[in-house]
Design a protein around this motif. Structure first.
Motif, mmCIF file in Angstrom:
data_model
loop_
_atom_site.group_PDB
_atom_site.id
_atom_site.type_symbol
_atom_site.label_atom_id
_atom_site.label_comp_id
_atom_site.label_asym_id
_atom_site.label_seq_id
_atom_site.Cartn_x
_atom_site.Cartn_y
_atom_site.Cartn_z
ATOM 1 N N GLY A 190 -2.450 21.205 -5.752
ATOM 2 C CA GLY A 190 -2.013 21.323 -4.371
ATOM 3 C C GLY A 190 -0.584 20.854 -4.221
ATOM 4 O O GLY A 190 0.151 20.771 -5.203
ATOM 5 N N GLU A 191 -0.211 20.530 -2.974
ATOM 6 C CA GLU A 191 1.138 20.038 -2.714
ATOM 7 C C GLU A 191 1.036 18.557 -2.376
ATOM 8 O O GLU A 191 0.120 18.137 -1.669
ATOM 9 C CB GLU A 191 1.727 20.843 -1.550
ATOM 10 C CG GLU A 191 3.221 20.691 -1.409
ATOM 11 C CD GLU A 191 3.821 21.682 -0.412
ATOM 12 O OE1 GLU A 191 3.346 22.832 -0.320
ATOM 13 O OE2 GLU A 191 4.768 21.285 0.274
ATOM 14 N N GLU A 192 2.012 17.765 -2.852
ATOM 15 C CA GLU A 192 1.954 16.323 -2.627
ATOM 16 C C GLU A 192 2.670 15.916 -1.349
ATOM 17 O O GLU A 192 3.611 16.576 -0.925
ATOM 18 C CB GLU A 192 2.606 15.599 -3.803
ATOM 19 C CG GLU A 192 1.714 15.545 -5.021
ATOM 20 C CD GLU A 192 2.364 14.769 -6.150
ATOM 21 O OE1 GLU A 192 2.641 13.578 -5.971
ATOM 22 O OE2 GLU A 192 2.584 15.366 -7.216
ATOM 23 N N ALA A 193 2.245 14.822 -0.767
ATOM 24 C CA ALA A 193 2.941 14.237 0.369
ATOM 25 C C ALA A 193 2.909 12.722 0.249
ATOM 26 O O ALA A 193 1.950 12.158 -0.282
ATOM 27 C CB ALA A 193 2.290 14.673 1.680
ATOM 28 N N SER A 194 3.987 12.082 0.700
ATOM 29 C CA SER A 194 4.065 10.615 0.708
ATOM 30 C C SER A 194 3.881 10.154 2.138
ATOM 31 O O SER A 194 4.673 10.483 3.017
ATOM 32 C CB SER A 194 5.439 10.153 0.199
ATOM 33 O OG SER A 194 5.663 10.600 -1.114
ATOM 34 N N PHE A 195 2.834 9.378 2.375
ATOM 35 C CA PHE A 195 2.387 9.023 3.721
ATOM 36 C C PHE A 195 2.536 7.509 3.890
ATOM 37 O O PHE A 195 1.970 6.753 3.108
ATOM 38 C CB PHE A 195 0.924 9.453 3.849
ATOM 39 C CG PHE A 195 0.398 9.579 5.242
ATOM 40 C CD1 PHE A 195 0.396 10.803 5.891
ATOM 41 C CD2 PHE A 195 -0.113 8.474 5.906
ATOM 42 C CE1 PHE A 195 -0.113 10.928 7.182
ATOM 43 C CE2 PHE A 195 -0.618 8.592 7.195
ATOM 44 C CZ PHE A 195 -0.621 9.828 7.834
ATOM 45 N N PHE A 196 3.294 7.084 4.896
ATOM 46 C CA PHE A 196 3.610 5.659 5.063
ATOM 47 C C PHE A 196 3.054 5.115 6.370
ATOM 48 O O PHE A 196 3.238 5.716 7.420
ATOM 49 C CB PHE A 196 5.124 5.443 5.046
ATOM 50 C CG PHE A 196 5.748 5.822 3.740
ATOM 51 C CD1 PHE A 196 5.808 4.920 2.697
ATOM 52 C CD2 PHE A 196 6.238 7.114 3.536
ATOM 53 C CE1 PHE A 196 6.364 5.270 1.481
ATOM 54 C CE2 PHE A 196 6.791 7.477 2.312
ATOM 55 C CZ PHE A 196 6.847 6.559 1.285
ATOM 56 N N VAL A 197 2.419 3.960 6.282
ATOM 57 C CA VAL A 197 1.824 3.338 7.468
ATOM 58 C C VAL A 197 2.117 1.834 7.440
ATOM 59 O O VAL A 197 1.823 1.169 6.454
ATOM 60 C CB VAL A 197 0.291 3.545 7.492
ATOM 61 C CG1 VAL A 197 -0.309 3.013 8.777
ATOM 62 C CG2 VAL A 197 -0.067 5.011 7.307
ATOM 63 N N GLY A 266 1.857 -5.174 5.535
ATOM 64 C CA GLY A 266 3.041 -4.594 4.903
ATOM 65 C C GLY A 266 3.047 -3.103 5.141
ATOM 66 O O GLY A 266 2.576 -2.635 6.188
ATOM 67 N N VAL A 267 3.566 -2.352 4.172
ATOM 68 C CA VAL A 267 3.547 -0.899 4.312
ATOM 69 C C VAL A 267 2.625 -0.312 3.247
ATOM 70 O O VAL A 267 2.756 -0.604 2.065
ATOM 71 C CB VAL A 267 4.969 -0.287 4.267
ATOM 72 C CG1 VAL A 267 5.710 -0.603 2.978
ATOM 73 C CG2 VAL A 267 4.926 1.238 4.474
ATOM 74 N N LEU A 268 1.678 0.463 3.713
ATOM 75 C CA LEU A 268 0.790 1.188 2.800
ATOM 76 C C LEU A 268 1.427 2.536 2.560
ATOM 77 O O LEU A 268 1.781 3.232 3.509
ATOM 78 C CB LEU A 268 -0.563 1.420 3.460
ATOM 79 C CG LEU A 268 -1.738 0.544 3.136
ATOM 80 C CD1 LEU A 268 -2.995 1.145 3.751
ATOM 81 C CD2 LEU A 268 -1.914 0.319 1.650
ATOM 82 N N PHE A 269 1.542 2.891 1.317
ATOM 83 C CA PHE A 269 2.157 4.162 0.934
ATOM 84 C C PHE A 269 1.094 4.939 0.173
ATOM 85 O O PHE A 269 0.752 4.600 -0.949
ATOM 86 C CB PHE A 269 3.401 3.852 0.101
ATOM 87 C CG PHE A 269 3.933 4.940 -0.795
ATOM 88 C CD1 PHE A 269 3.564 6.284 -0.671
ATOM 89 C CD2 PHE A 269 4.858 4.606 -1.773
ATOM 90 C CE1 PHE A 269 4.084 7.263 -1.512
ATOM 91 C CE2 PHE A 269 5.390 5.574 -2.620
ATOM 92 C CZ PHE A 269 4.988 6.905 -2.493
ATOM 93 N N ALA A 270 0.542 5.959 0.833
ATOM 94 C CA ALA A 270 -0.471 6.785 0.188
ATOM 95 C C ALA A 270 0.216 7.989 -0.446
ATOM 96 O O ALA A 270 0.939 8.719 0.227
ATOM 97 C CB ALA A 270 -1.511 7.243 1.205
#
Ligand code: AMP
Ligand code: GLY
Length: 431
Positions: A190-197, A266-270
């Motif tokens: 698939g296509e990747e994405a970097s998701f930040f919360v 902190g920041v979660l980076f999925a």
């Protein structure tokens, strides 16, 4: 507020560049920083991993707030030690940082809390790992359990390549202790994405989504790196998919971490793979991505510092962040030899000219200042050396400005990909 940012790469340059603008920031320090960061903060010559020296320096300098960039000091307990001294910190405790520090811990948490991810097996015995690979077939993915600077992942096309990766990690120990245990997992397409919360232990504040380019070569070819360029927005994640990711992936992880007695701050980076069957989690990181952080900071309209402090204080409920509609894109310039052994010490020219390109900013990652015949020269001092970033009305416009700035840089010892953002630009052309 007296603020310390820990780290010295492109991510920390982007964070310092943004935090320096905050009216709440009276003094900004960065340890160890780099020559680019020195333009916006006072650099302190203490390594990011030298936890005891950092803790002592923070007390001596009466620092009010510490933002930790990289994962290593978190896994070494910097957050815990600073908090024990009454210092406010953005970044998880050592126990919560295991989410990134151990892929096996992460995969077990996913299984327990129902977070969608690739199927997997954990192995400390190379023979058993190989048998599992032979049974499952290829393509298949081999990952070193511990931290390996983004290079401990092999996406193997056939069984022989996967077996060879097991040998390199477990028998030859090319990543040292990080390869004592390996995770073998399903190849996701698939296509990747970097998701930040941003997370305050309980409440979640999503940031904008970015896309990274992990492989070293144009057309997404060659070995994996820490990231050769990034852009945001990542249109593949629309509003409906965004809501689904928050509900199915982020919320159960945040709940699970709290339930395990290791609440995440902190920041979660999925790192996500958007597959035909929906979003699946490749990995969680406990820090901002690099180079993704550079495009996030370029797009952030709000003051970053109050959001970081709110996360540290458990006050993220009802907090909001505003973003520019503009896209941002960053091209990483690396030293020749990266991701193998990068050539050090080559001289980089044209930085002032690149900085003059409209809407562009040059972030320093692995650079060093040297005295050459009485003049300061900037030289390469790492694998990924510069992040050349720009904003534009579209990803295509940001891409044009970023490459204009790249072309102003005179650095024969370096290279970059010429196709950062290609998927988004192709989509823009078709729409
Ligand atoms: P990681 O450090 O786990 O994010 O892996 C680094 C890169 O390897 C990812 O960004 C993907 O490009 C690739 N990768 C990791 N796991 C998988 C997987 N299960 N299937 C396909 N590609 C993967
Ligand atoms: N760019 C991906 C990472 O920071 O891990």
């Amino acid at each position: 507020m007296r603020v310390l940012v820990v780290g010295g790469g492109g991510r920390e340059h982007a964070l310092c560049w943004k935090i320096a603008d905050s009216p709440l920031c009276d003094a900004l320090f960065c340890a160890p920083g780099n020559p680019g960061i020195a333009d916006v903060a006072t650099c302190v010559p203490i390594a990011a991993e030298d936890v005891d020296a950092l803790v002592a320096w923070v007390s001596k300098e009466r620092i009010d707030f510490v933002m930790i960039g990289p994962e290593a000091p978190m896994t070494l307990g910097l957050t815990d030690k600073l908090r024990a001294n009454g210092v406010k910190v953005f970044g998880p405790t050592a126990a919560a940082a295991r989410l990134e520090g151990s892929k096996a811990f992460m995969k077990d948490l996913f299984a327990k809390y129902g977070v969608p991810t690739a199927w997997y097996g954990r192995f400390t015995d190379p023979q058993k790992a190989k048998a599992f690979i032979s049974e499952k077939g290829a393509p298949i993915v081999v990952k070193a359990d511990g931290l390996a600077a983004g290079k401990g992942v092999v996406v193997a096309r056939d069984i022989a390549e996967a077996h060879a990766a097991v040998d390199r990690m477990m028998t030859e120990k090319v990543f040292g202790d990080a390869g004592r245990e390996v995770v073998i997992e399903e190849f996701l397409e698939g296509e990747e994405a970097s998701f930040f919360v941003l997370v305050d232990g309980k409440n979640m504040l999503p940031m904008v989504v970015a896309q990274d380019h992990k492989t070293v070569g144009d057309g997404d070819t060659g070995p994996n790196t820490g990231g050769m360029g990034a852009y945001s927005p990542a249109e593949i994640v629309d509003d409906a998919l965004h809501a689904r990711i928050m509900k199915e992936i982020i919320a159960p992880t945040v709940r699970g971490m709290a339930a395990e007695g290791t609440p995440f701050t902190g920041v979660l980076f999925a790192g996500l793979m958007i597959t035909k069957d929906g979003p699946k989690t490749l990995e969680f990181n406990v820090r901002f991505g690099d180079p993704e952080c550079q495009v996030l900071m370029m797009r952030l309209k709000s003051d970053l510092l109050p959001a970081l402090v709110a996360a540290a204080d458990g006050q993220l409920a009802n907090f909001d962040l505003r973003w520019h509609d503009d896209a941002a894109l960053v091209v990483v310039m690396a030293a020749k030899g990266y991701p193998g052994t990068p050539e050090k010490g080559t001289v980089i020219g044209g930085l002032a000219e690149a900085a003059k390109v409209e809407d562009a900013v040059v972030f320093h990652a692995g650079t060093k200042a040297e005295n050459h015949d009485g003049k300061t020269a900037i030289v390469a001092n790492g694998g990924r050396v510069l992040g050349v970033a720009a904003r534009g009305a579209t990803v295509g416009a940001a891409q044009r400005q970023a490459y204009k700035a790249v072309d102003a840089i005179k650095w024969p010892g370096g290279f970059c990909r010429r196709d950062i953002g290609w998927r988004a630009v192709a989509r823009e052309k078709n729409s």
